[in-house]
Design an enzyme around this catalytic site. Sequence first.
Site, PDB file in Angstrom:
ATOM      1  N   ASP A 184      81.752  91.029  28.739  1.00  0.00           N
ATOM      2  CA  ASP A 184      80.546  90.131  28.893  1.00  0.00           C
ATOM      3  C   ASP A 184      79.749  90.546  30.322  1.00  0.00           C
ATOM      4  O   ASP A 184      78.660  90.433  30.357  1.00  0.00           O
ATOM      5  CB  ASP A 184      80.766  88.694  28.556  1.00  0.00           C
ATOM      6  CG  ASP A 184      81.258  88.307  27.103  1.00  0.00           C
ATOM      7  OD1 ASP A 184      81.601  89.420  26.445  1.00  0.00           O
ATOM      8  OD2 ASP A 184      81.106  87.209  26.984  1.00  0.00           O
TER       9      ASP A 184
ATOM     10  N   ARG B  69      84.662  75.519  38.862  1.00  0.00           N
ATOM     11  CA  ARG B  69      83.419  76.020  39.047  1.00  0.00           C
ATOM     12  C   ARG B  69      82.750  75.556  40.412  1.00  0.00           C
ATOM     13  O   ARG B  69      82.155  76.546  41.117  1.00  0.00           O
ATOM     14  CB  ARG B  69      82.279  75.186  37.878  1.00  0.00           C
ATOM     15  CG  ARG B  69      83.047  75.347  36.641  1.00  0.00           C
ATOM     16  CD  ARG B  69      83.514  76.684  36.479  1.00  0.00           C
ATOM     17  NE  ARG B  69      83.671  77.165  34.897  1.00  0.00           N
ATOM     18  CZ  ARG B  69      84.376  78.381  34.576  1.00  0.00           C
ATOM     19  NH1 ARG B  69      84.815  79.195  35.439  1.00  0.00           N
ATOM     20  NH2 ARG B  69      84.344  78.536  33.407  1.00  0.00           N
TER      21      ARG B  69
ATOM     22  N   ASP C 149      79.482  74.724  31.858  1.00  0.00           N
ATOM     23  CA  ASP C 149      79.806  75.572  32.883  1.00  0.00           C
ATOM     24  C   ASP C 149      78.324  76.069  33.761  1.00  0.00           C
ATOM     25  O   ASP C 149      78.370  76.289  34.943  1.00  0.00           O
ATOM     26  CB  ASP C 149      80.652  76.756  32.630  1.00  0.00           C
ATOM     27  CG  ASP C 149      82.027  76.240  32.502  1.00  0.00           C
ATOM     28  OD1 ASP C 149      82.579  75.436  33.074  1.00  0.00           O
ATOM     29  OD2 ASP C 149      82.688  76.701  31.557  1.00  0.00           O
TER      30      ASP C 149
ATOM     31  N   SER D 266      87.360  81.199  22.521  1.00  0.00           N
ATOM     32  CA  SER D 266      86.923  81.116  23.813  1.00  0.00           C
ATOM     33  C   SER D 266      87.584  80.531  24.666  1.00  0.00           C
ATOM     34  O   SER D 266      88.129  79.450  24.659  1.00  0.00           O
ATOM     35  CB  SER D 266      85.343  80.363  23.712  1.00  0.00           C
ATOM     36  OG  SER D 266      84.962  80.365  25.002  1.00  0.00           O
TER      37      SER D 266
END
Lengths: 406, 406, 406, 406
Positions: free
Chosen positions: B16, B96, B125, B180
């Site tokens: 990705d 994050r 996110d 995921s």
Amino acid sequence: MSDIKKVVLAYSGGLDTSVIAKWLQQTYGCEVVTFTADIGQGEEVEPARAKAEAMGIKEIYIEDLREEFVRDYVFPMFRANTIYEGEYLLGTSIARPLIAKRLVEIAEATGADAVSHGATGKGNDQVRFELGAYALKPGVKVIAPWREWDLNSREKLMAFAAEHDIPVDFKKAGTKSPYSMDANLLHISYEGGILEDPWAEAEEEMWRWTVSPEKAPDEAEYIDLAFEKGDIVAINGEAMSPATVLTELNRLGGKHGVGRLDIVENRYVGMKSRGCYETPGGTIMLRAHRAIESITLDRESAHLKDSLMPRYAELIYNGYWWSPERLALQKLIDETQQNANGEVRIKLYKGNVIVVGRRSEDSLFDASIATFDDDAGAYDQKDAEGFIKLNALRLRIAARAGRKMK
Amino acid sequence: MSDIKKVVLAYSGGLDTSVIAKWLQQTYGCEVVTFTADIGQGEEVEPARAKAEAMGIKEIYIEDLREEFVRDYVFPMFRANTIYEGEYLLGTSIARPLIAKRLVEIAEATGADAVSHGATGKGNDQVRFELGAYALKPGVKVIAPWREWDLNSREKLMAFAAEHDIPVDFKKAGTKSPYSMDANLLHISYEGGILEDPWAEAEEEMWRWTVSPEKAPDEAEYIDLAFEKGDIVAINGEAMSPATVLTELNRLGGKHGVGRLDIVENRYVGMKSRGCYETPGGTIMLRAHRAIESITLDRESAHLKDSLMPRYAELIYNGYWWSPERLALQKLIDETQQNANGEVRIKLYKGNVIVVGRRSEDSLFDASIATFDDDAGAYDQKDAEGFIKLNALRLRIAARAGRKMK
Amino acid sequence: MSDIKKVVLAYSGGLDTSVIAKWLQQTYGCEVVTFTADIGQGEEVEPARAKAEAMGIKEIYIEDLREEFVRDYVFPMFRANTIYEGEYLLGTSIARPLIAKRLVEIAEATGADAVSHGATGKGNDQVRFELGAYALKPGVKVIAPWREWDLNSREKLMAFAAEHDIPVDFKKAGTKSPYSMDANLLHISYEGGILEDPWAEAEEEMWRWTVSPEKAPDEAEYIDLAFEKGDIVAINGEAMSPATVLTELNRLGGKHGVGRLDIVENRYVGMKSRGCYETPGGTIMLRAHRAIESITLDRESAHLKDSLMPRYAELIYNGYWWSPERLALQKLIDETQQNANGEVRIKLYKGNVIVVGRRSEDSLFDASIATFDDDAGAYDQKDAEGFIKLNALRLRIAARAGRKMK
Amino acid sequence: MSDIKKVVLAYSGGLDTSVIAKWLQQTYGCEVVTFTADIGQGEEVEPARAKAEAMGIKEIYIEDLREEFVRDYVFPMFRANTIYEGEYLLGTSIARPLIAKRLVEIAEATGADAVSHGATGKGNDQVRFELGAYALKPGVKVIAPWREWDLNSREKLMAFAAEHDIPVDFKKAGTKSPYSMDANLLHISYEGGILEDPWAEAEEEMWRWTVSPEKAPDEAEYIDLAFEKGDIVAINGEAMSPATVLTELNRLGGKHGVGRLDIVENRYVGMKSRGCYETPGGTIMLRAHRAIESITLDRESAHLKDSLMPRYAELIYNGYWWSPERLALQKLIDETQQNANGEVRIKLYKGNVIVVGRRSEDSLFDASIATFDDDAGAYDQKDAEGFIKLNALRLRIAARAGRKMK
């Protein structure tokens, strides 16, 4: 002390409260009314009658309050996912308001002017009993013998009992547990003994309601719990009354080693205290209730409840069940439960309560939006940019003005 | 789109973000700087270098941030006993801000005017990355390809990769997990696939970091955890760095089937979402931290923290780590941890994390007061009467005025 | 854009919303339904009819919502002593949910698929209108012309009006106020113009509803306000409907220079903004309501409300009136108001709202206990010692353990 | 009672505490140390020396604590915009911790084992003094004569004084105020007398520090207040020490009729009580502090503070200044004040404190974004759509699922 004519005593039928009954008769020269309730402590209550009669007591109340206990106290409390200090499920705390209420109601019915209980002067229970009594009958007198008398050792108590022909169950007395215990349909608790050293591990033989995870079955067990307005109304498809639900969950949890807890907690009266608890059914209920809420409750309702829960737990722990602030909080909590309907599937295995599924006709889980697959336009990802930009605006303005955020 | 000259991309080395790197070069005609961090996700980061080089990228940052991650993010968060919605330990959320911070710092260092990430437009996110970036570098541009492009299926992505000679690890691609996933030293998460049906039980083969409780050892294991100012600094007497502590707790928890979680949570962007998480070390840390606090924290400090925790959890979940309100809350939290020192003994057994002992030179547990035995005058039980009477006063006045409290 | 067939527009009859009506017809090729409400803004609403008809509009709703506004929005909000950021009485915020509700109801009644409003893209009102609309009719389309069109200056607007024969009240247009204003029965607000410099003092001529304290009568005026369940039901002994109460309090407050406010507030969309407000009646209501609560509310109910008020204010300000969390909070708030009955005497004088007396048959003020004179045993001062000792216990234990509290 | 050797008495020099000094000598047979502090009560403290000497007291402490009082107690409290029950500025509450601290320090310095004060058994002050003393010196004995002796009327007190040759200022005694009063640099309070009827208006002659709004100057006065980190450091450009700031604001406020308050409040000991207060300087400080925060504080920091303020106010009111939870909250509060710098312009007029301007080099007010005029792209109105859409998502999902929100 002669102005007290009649006192209603929370009477277990055991040695301590039998001594109290006699001591009240003697010290206050008053009539004693005994009140003995089955709230699921797991002991016969009927034997209390003969013991009370033996002391010449004429008004004897023996009641099965299990359904009322679970329906009007345990269930409302669990609607809030109530936990004290991150761990404790408030098993003792939640039973006291019911006892206080019945003491006061019996005082009204019998024309008594006082109530009495067997809680010590160091614990939370005296506070819970007495705050409840005062809130419901403001002119009541409260007699707390443990704060008044000098029978402050087991020897003195036994001597008093012997002297006054109080029937002591010597077999039982001889094998007295080293722990101070309390039980009701929600839990059983242990304090004292070696637990007074918080570094000492609790002995396996102390625990009474649950097997150890080690001894629990090697096979997991799945159960389905059905909720209506936040309360469990059926197990594995079978509708049950509140007390039956909790009894059955206790059986299931106990079998699978669920619900042991060993903590140091902060008492309302100011000191820390070590307590061990078994709450098998309650432990299952809490997880399951969170699960049904997770799909049926709106986010902000859930967060609002979570933010208020510590205060709600604190007030129950401290004894303020019968208070205007508890009633107000309950209105809020109950309002959020109108759609907490559906089913939760739980797996029980050696101490673990594992939520494996939840479903509801009132579900707010919308797979068409949350999906990682194409959502056919249900959600416009471009909206996220504006959402983030405006949420970031105050931070950007601050950063531009030179504010440091790290 | 030509005003962007250079963009720093959070680059995993996978398909990705490799596609994103190429797409950025193409679409924006800009230089791409890649940033790949080891935050304990359990995959090699060095291979990302060759892949980036193959795309002609000249500025490549590859960093081991594990110590910083645990020391400055995970540990501070655990000081607050942080849990989102009663269950989630915020494993993704807390990583994050660190990525955002490094993206921005690398942008400063390389003179880049934009940052980019591979998060989708439906999740939390993107919010966390971008709020962090804006808070730390208010003028930064953020490029979120998933909100912009039309490569919205795996097929299109593969086609783009093929077309642009992006090296795809076909073996890996062929056995692509149906979930995921996201991982760092605190946890691994799973979303999507059959999990999109909240009634469906997660498959055993999904879980990667922990054995199932069923397969965990039949023998319990005891561990001693030493705390300083609320952080674990040693395991079984051996001093360790923060990342080593968490790595070791992950090993221990994983071995004993600890830390699996299956929930439906409320995303900041507005929908509910099913997630499964493995947080073996974190699950142990939370219980142990509560235990050390239970003997070293003052009651009201503890309750104050508990009342603020939901808000603190919410802001971390929502992406406001880099914000003035988080900094202010952290000051309060850290102030309470000055005496959170001592040891906690934990028993690990088939999914259970059992606190069996806690001790501290800073303990506030005072056995001489809490004891059921004679306390030699350390506590005057008669004080309790006044305590109760004055606490009851407002309730009695209200009851006398006719207020109903039941 | 052709999928919208009919749109309900919040229509004031003024230039802006007239332009919007025409622009909607043109741009969306859809039918427009106008909705004009009297919520006490002090302007005739009937003239809107002719203007709408002149644009060919066939479905025209003109309604007097003043009673509903005060009864179902203003009064419930004041039960919580609601203030945003310590100062703002939420006069604009509280009117929006009512407009949103009627827009949606009229959309249902007329079969419209969209609603539209004249709020700009920078303010809070767009959020309030749209959140309300989405909450009540989730499939509704919302058209916010100010976020779409390019008529972003007065000149362009006037040109558009001229071009489309929209009747502009030139006299009015010529003397256009330099401020952006909004009014309803609760308040009138001013933004923009010189107010954009927060150091600049507002001009005396800006204020419209109140005289300046300097010009207010030299004679004070006393008024008696009667409360039932937290709402004012009579002034000076005369029973009045909700809207009449507020109208009369506005008259009284306005006459005595009461209720001007000049603040910088934090908008939900992220920036700070200067606003000036006149809330004469509301300013009186707030003080009076606190006063009636001071003698009729239990302490902990009052403190619970106070602790929740900022959150309640925030959600109203942000536009979440129509939300489950507001409903839940309202249940709690309303529960506390069951005994908020009685009378408050207020003195109005040159900007001052002075509470001089309060009385109630539901009073919890007990002079026999609070008195400095002999209380005939109503309160035992010795109880205070135990109360203090147990409240101090945790502090003493901590101090003994070496904790520093200064 | 003979185990107390030396007691430090909070000594005003007035009749009551003179009687207490003598009574302590007599009853406890112990040495008495007197401590008299100038905290701005507006009476000479030096005369207390001769009076103490006349009673044979050898250790006499007389101190000017005004600067410490304002700097370390009043200012930190005002940083939180602290108000108890929506109205009360905590003038009495905030002085007690300082007295308690000095009592304890003097006890340490003189080797005293006890402290004593003249507060009654019905009020909050006994709690505040004693909690402070216990927190700072856990082994201290506290003697509260009003809870012990039987001198419970003015006549008995006077008789005791006469009998023991205590110098009574008869002139003063003859004109004794009908009110119980307390004063310090922050306020003066009145209780008792006709105030015990909450419907009775306070008499004009009761008020001592402020003129009535009616008698205040007909001319308004503007003042500029400069803030640094949330504290006022200069008035009208003149730098001043904390106590000088408050003294000057008291003068200005008093002159303009600012700061009178008449409330019924809820005491910690359980009853409601009527109090009247004059807090001229504090009333100005509160409004000005909110104003400087309005342009320099981030929204969420401000809202976080507002949500915690009621708890902070409550703990100060209840006497927990010296507690770990106050210290933790103070850390949070002080962290938010790092940029609360700048100037506020205030207009004082007949009881009104009107904020007319505020400016700061640390301002977060960004006119270029908030403007109604063209903002040159500083803010993209289109972002608002996504912001609203995602904030509405949960409400729409709920509404689609059939939830009723009205």
